[in-house]
Design a protein around this motif. Structure first.
Motif, PDB file in Angstrom:
ATOM      1  N   ILE A 192       0.803  -1.224  -0.076  1.00 24.95           N
ATOM      2  CA  ILE A 192       0.156   0.031   0.064  1.00 24.95           C
ATOM      3  C   ILE A 192       1.037   1.414   0.056  1.00 24.95           C
ATOM      4  O   ILE A 192       0.594   2.284  -0.669  1.00 24.95           O
ATOM      5  CB  ILE A 192      -1.100   0.048   1.172  1.00 24.95           C
ATOM      6  CG1 ILE A 192      -2.074  -1.347   0.950  1.00 24.95           C
ATOM      7  CG2 ILE A 192      -1.520   1.283   1.256  1.00 24.95           C
ATOM      8  CD1 ILE A 192      -2.738  -1.254   2.146  1.00 24.95           C
ATOM      9  N   GLN A 193       2.125   1.227   0.801  1.00 26.52           N
ATOM     10  CA  GLN A 193       2.794   2.307   0.938  1.00 26.52           C
ATOM     11  C   GLN A 193       3.531   2.691  -0.555  1.00 26.52           C
ATOM     12  O   GLN A 193       3.763   3.851  -0.984  1.00 26.52           O
ATOM     13  CB  GLN A 193       3.745   2.344   1.952  1.00 26.52           C
ATOM     14  CG  GLN A 193       3.370   2.247   3.310  1.00 26.52           C
ATOM     15  CD  GLN A 193       4.186   1.620   4.529  1.00 26.52           C
ATOM     16  OE1 GLN A 193       5.314   1.378   4.167  1.00 26.52           O
ATOM     17  NE2 GLN A 193       4.060   2.018   5.710  1.00 26.52           N
ATOM     18  N   GLU A 194       3.745   1.501  -1.155  1.00 27.93           N
ATOM     19  CA  GLU A 194       4.572   1.821  -2.292  1.00 27.93           C
ATOM     20  C   GLU A 194       3.746   2.280  -3.580  1.00 27.93           C
ATOM     21  O   GLU A 194       3.812   2.950  -4.336  1.00 27.93           O
ATOM     22  CB  GLU A 194       5.101   0.287  -2.816  1.00 27.93           C
ATOM     23  CG  GLU A 194       6.309  -0.242  -1.862  1.00 27.93           C
ATOM     24  CD  GLU A 194       6.687  -1.614  -2.244  1.00 27.93           C
ATOM     25  OE1 GLU A 194       7.919  -1.962  -1.695  1.00 27.93           O
ATOM     26  OE2 GLU A 194       5.935  -2.346  -2.923  1.00 27.93           O
ATOM     27  N   GLU A 195       2.414   1.526  -3.436  1.00 30.97           N
ATOM     28  CA  GLU A 195       1.564   2.000  -4.889  1.00 30.97           C
ATOM     29  C   GLU A 195       0.610   3.505  -4.409  1.00 30.97           C
ATOM     30  O   GLU A 195       0.450   3.818  -5.538  1.00 30.97           O
ATOM     31  CB  GLU A 195       0.397   0.637  -4.807  1.00 30.97           C
ATOM     32  CG  GLU A 195       1.137  -0.525  -5.244  1.00 30.97           C
ATOM     33  CD  GLU A 195       0.310  -1.716  -5.536  1.00 30.97           C
ATOM     34  OE1 GLU A 195      -1.003  -1.452  -4.941  1.00 30.97           O
ATOM     35  OE2 GLU A 195       0.685  -2.707  -5.845  1.00 30.97           O
ATOM     36  N   GLN A 196       0.370   3.525  -3.231  1.00 26.87           N
ATOM     37  CA  GLN A 196      -0.573   4.855  -2.639  1.00 26.87           C
ATOM     38  C   GLN A 196       0.159   5.823  -2.057  1.00 26.87           C
ATOM     39  O   GLN A 196      -0.283   6.765  -2.014  1.00 26.87           O
ATOM     40  CB  GLN A 196      -1.691   4.375  -1.906  1.00 26.87           C
ATOM     41  CG  GLN A 196      -2.710   3.078  -2.659  1.00 26.87           C
ATOM     42  CD  GLN A 196      -3.651   2.466  -1.759  1.00 26.87           C
ATOM     43  OE1 GLN A 196      -4.299   3.603  -1.077  1.00 26.87           O
ATOM     44  NE2 GLN A 196      -4.041   1.270  -2.003  1.00 26.87           N
ATOM     45  N   TYR A 197       1.417   5.648  -1.716  1.00 27.55           N
ATOM     46  CA  TYR A 197       2.029   6.774  -0.911  1.00 27.55           C
ATOM     47  C   TYR A 197       3.346   7.161  -1.531  1.00 27.55           C
ATOM     48  O   TYR A 197       4.214   7.435  -0.983  1.00 27.55           O
ATOM     49  CB  TYR A 197       2.195   6.272   0.802  1.00 27.55           C
ATOM     50  CG  TYR A 197       0.662   6.440   1.092  1.00 27.55           C
ATOM     51  CD1 TYR A 197       0.268   7.638   1.500  1.00 27.55           C
ATOM     52  CD2 TYR A 197       0.009   5.104   1.393  1.00 27.55           C
ATOM     53  CE1 TYR A 197      -1.063   7.480   2.201  1.00 27.55           C
ATOM     54  CE2 TYR A 197      -1.117   5.097   1.733  1.00 27.55           C
ATOM     55  CZ  TYR A 197      -1.723   6.343   2.376  1.00 27.55           C
ATOM     56  OH  TYR A 197      -3.034   6.291   2.961  1.00 27.55           O
ATOM     57  N   GLY A 198       3.538   6.842  -2.601  1.00 19.11           N
ATOM     58  CA  GLY A 198       4.760   7.307  -3.483  1.00 19.11           C
ATOM     59  C   GLY A 198       5.956   6.563  -2.781  1.00 19.11           C
ATOM     60  O   GLY A 198       7.147   7.052  -3.100  1.00 19.11           O
ATOM     61  N   GLY A 199       5.979   5.108  -2.550  1.00 21.01           N
ATOM     62  CA  GLY A 199       7.161   4.460  -1.961  1.00 21.01           C
ATOM     63  C   GLY A 199       7.536   5.085  -0.744  1.00 21.01           C
ATOM     64  O   GLY A 199       8.720   4.744  -0.334  1.00 21.01           O
ATOM     65  N   ARG A 200       6.811   5.820  -0.013  1.00 21.79           N
ATOM     66  CA  ARG A 200       7.252   6.403   1.520  1.00 21.79           C
ATOM     67  C   ARG A 200       7.046   5.274   2.196  1.00 21.79           C
ATOM     68  O   ARG A 200       5.908   5.003   2.790  1.00 21.79           O
ATOM     69  CB  ARG A 200       6.569   7.718   1.749  1.00 21.79           C
ATOM     70  CG  ARG A 200       7.102   8.284   3.030  1.00 21.79           C
ATOM     71  CD  ARG A 200       6.600   9.804   3.039  1.00 21.79           C
ATOM     72  NE  ARG A 200       5.157   9.659   3.258  1.00 21.79           N
ATOM     73  CZ  ARG A 200       4.595   9.687   4.889  1.00 21.79           C
ATOM     74  NH1 ARG A 200       5.514   9.440   5.863  1.00 21.79           N
ATOM     75  NH2 ARG A 200       3.221   9.538   4.788  1.00 21.79           N
ATOM     76  N   ILE A 201       8.244   4.384   2.621  1.00 23.49           N
ATOM     77  CA  ILE A 201       7.917   3.286   3.578  1.00 23.49           C
ATOM     78  C   ILE A 201       8.097   3.526   5.088  1.00 23.49           C
ATOM     79  O   ILE A 201       9.308   4.237   5.399  1.00 23.49           O
ATOM     80  CB  ILE A 201       9.029   2.201   2.900  1.00 23.49           C
ATOM     81  CG1 ILE A 201       9.009   1.839   1.640  1.00 23.49           C
ATOM     82  CG2 ILE A 201       8.683   1.000   3.918  1.00 23.49           C
ATOM     83  CD1 ILE A 201       7.401   1.465   1.194  1.00 23.49           C
ATOM     84  N   ILE A 202       7.449   3.306   5.713  1.00 17.83           N
ATOM     85  CA  ILE A 202       7.442   3.371   7.220  1.00 17.83           C
ATOM     86  C   ILE A 202       6.988   2.311   8.003  1.00 17.83           C
ATOM     87  O   ILE A 202       5.816   1.672   7.825  1.00 17.83           O
ATOM     88  CB  ILE A 202       6.843   4.858   7.658  1.00 17.83           C
ATOM     89  CG1 ILE A 202       7.094   4.953   9.021  1.00 17.83           C
ATOM     90  CG2 ILE A 202       5.481   4.908   7.087  1.00 17.83           C
ATOM     91  CD1 ILE A 202       6.779   6.304   9.486  1.00 17.83           C
ATOM     92  N   ALA A 203       7.626   1.657   8.948  1.00 18.03           N
ATOM     93  CA  ALA A 203       7.172   0.881   9.949  1.00 18.03           C
ATOM     94  C   ALA A 203       6.450  -0.650   9.525  1.00 18.03           C
ATOM     95  O   ALA A 203       5.654  -0.898   9.807  1.00 18.03           O
ATOM     96  CB  ALA A 203       6.022   1.589  10.883  1.00 18.03           C
ATOM     97  N   SER A 204       7.218  -0.980   8.251  1.00 15.16           N
ATOM     98  CA  SER A 204       6.415  -2.154   7.520  1.00 15.16           C
ATOM     99  C   SER A 204       7.561  -3.314   7.549  1.00 15.16           C
ATOM    100  O   SER A 204       7.185  -4.519   7.280  1.00 15.16           O
ATOM    101  CB  SER A 204       5.899  -1.922   6.192  1.00 15.16           C
ATOM    102  OG  SER A 204       6.976  -1.334   5.385  1.00 15.16           O
TER     103      SER A 204
END
Length: 269
Positions: A192-204
């Motif tokens: 979801i972070q990759e596809e919907q939040y521009g690849g902003r990865i946090i706490a995954s």
């Protein structure tokens, strides 16, 4: 049998007949053309008798149905390695066995592709998707049905919610076999972070224990399997123990099934 006739009006699709046990259920999401408030088995039997008396027949829709199946099969074919792991689990689980689904990449696809051979043999959180419920639910299923094999699946993140219940399995002699698919992350969150939040990865991302050694520390037999074939063989060995067991499956990212899972709702069906 109580019939509620809808005031919804006409539609360009075939009219929908909905069967529910509670009178306030049929219109919660979309009004059907006809709502039957009854036991599902009794209502279906009554409908079949009505259709038989009507004398109306229609041409076979076998070709149409086969066409739909081919379309779905082509869409499903890309869901690898999930499909091969699911096939291995189905082959290793006896017909009367119970599979407990979890909020994991394999679990999502199992809702589409796991062949359910008997009633009440597939337990799933469905769209509630409360992460971590699976292993505890599997222990409950085994306590309720001690004579039936129970296979639980979990992701590494979900299993970490309830890993302490390995002690419960040993203490109460609940012979559940749990398969932990370990990709080192909350895989769906990361997608979801990759596809919907521009690849902003946090706490995954996760830092995991050695699941085999962890299980053994609880007195639980443990195996490691890296392929579907090895998984099927490990499940067979684990069931033969008639004791709690864990199978660790290291894996990587898997293709998303969400287009297929969410597609009916997106179309308004």
């Amino acid at each position: 049998l109580h019939v509620q006739q809808s005031q919804w009006g006409t539609d360009d699709r075939l009219p929908i007949i909905r069967i529910d046990s509670a009178a306030d259920e049929p219109g919660r999401f979309r009004e059907p053309a006809v709502a039957l408030i009854a036991d599902a088995a009794q209502a279906a039997d009554a409908l079949c008798r009505c259709l038989a008396r009507s004398g109306r027949k229609r041409p076979s829709r076998r070709a149409e149905i086969d066409g739909h199946r081919q379309v779905v099969a082509a869409q499903m074919a890309r869901l690898q390695p999930q499909l091969d792991f699911i096939a291995a689990m189905r082959a290793a689980l006896p017909e009367d066995g119970i599979l407990v689904d979890e909020v994991t990449q394999i679990g999502f696809v199992s809702r589409l592709a796991f062949p359910v051979l008997r009633p009440r043999s597939f337990l799933s959180p469905g769209y509630q998707d409360n992460l971590g419920w699976g292993y505890g639910a599997a222990l409950g299923a085994k306590a309720a049905c001690p004579e039936r094999p129970v296979l639980a699946i979990a992701g590494d993140g979900g299993f970490l919610y309830q890993l302490g219940e390995l002690a419960s399995a040993v203490q109460h002699k609940l012979a559940v076999v749990v398969v932990v698919f370990d990709n080192g992350q909350f895989g769906n969150v990361r997608r979801i972070q990759e596809e919907q939040y521009g690849g902003r990865i946090i706490a995954s991302d996760l830092v995991n224990p050695d699941f085999v050694r962890l299980a053994e520390a609880f007195g639980v037999s443990a195996f490691r399997a890296e392929t579907p074939k090895a998984l099927g063989e490990a499940i067979g060995r684990a069931f033969a123990l008639r004791a709690p067991a864990l199978i660790h499956v290291p894996c990587g990212p898997m293709p998303s099934p969400w287009e297929m899972i969410l597609m009916p709702r997106n179309r308004g069906v």
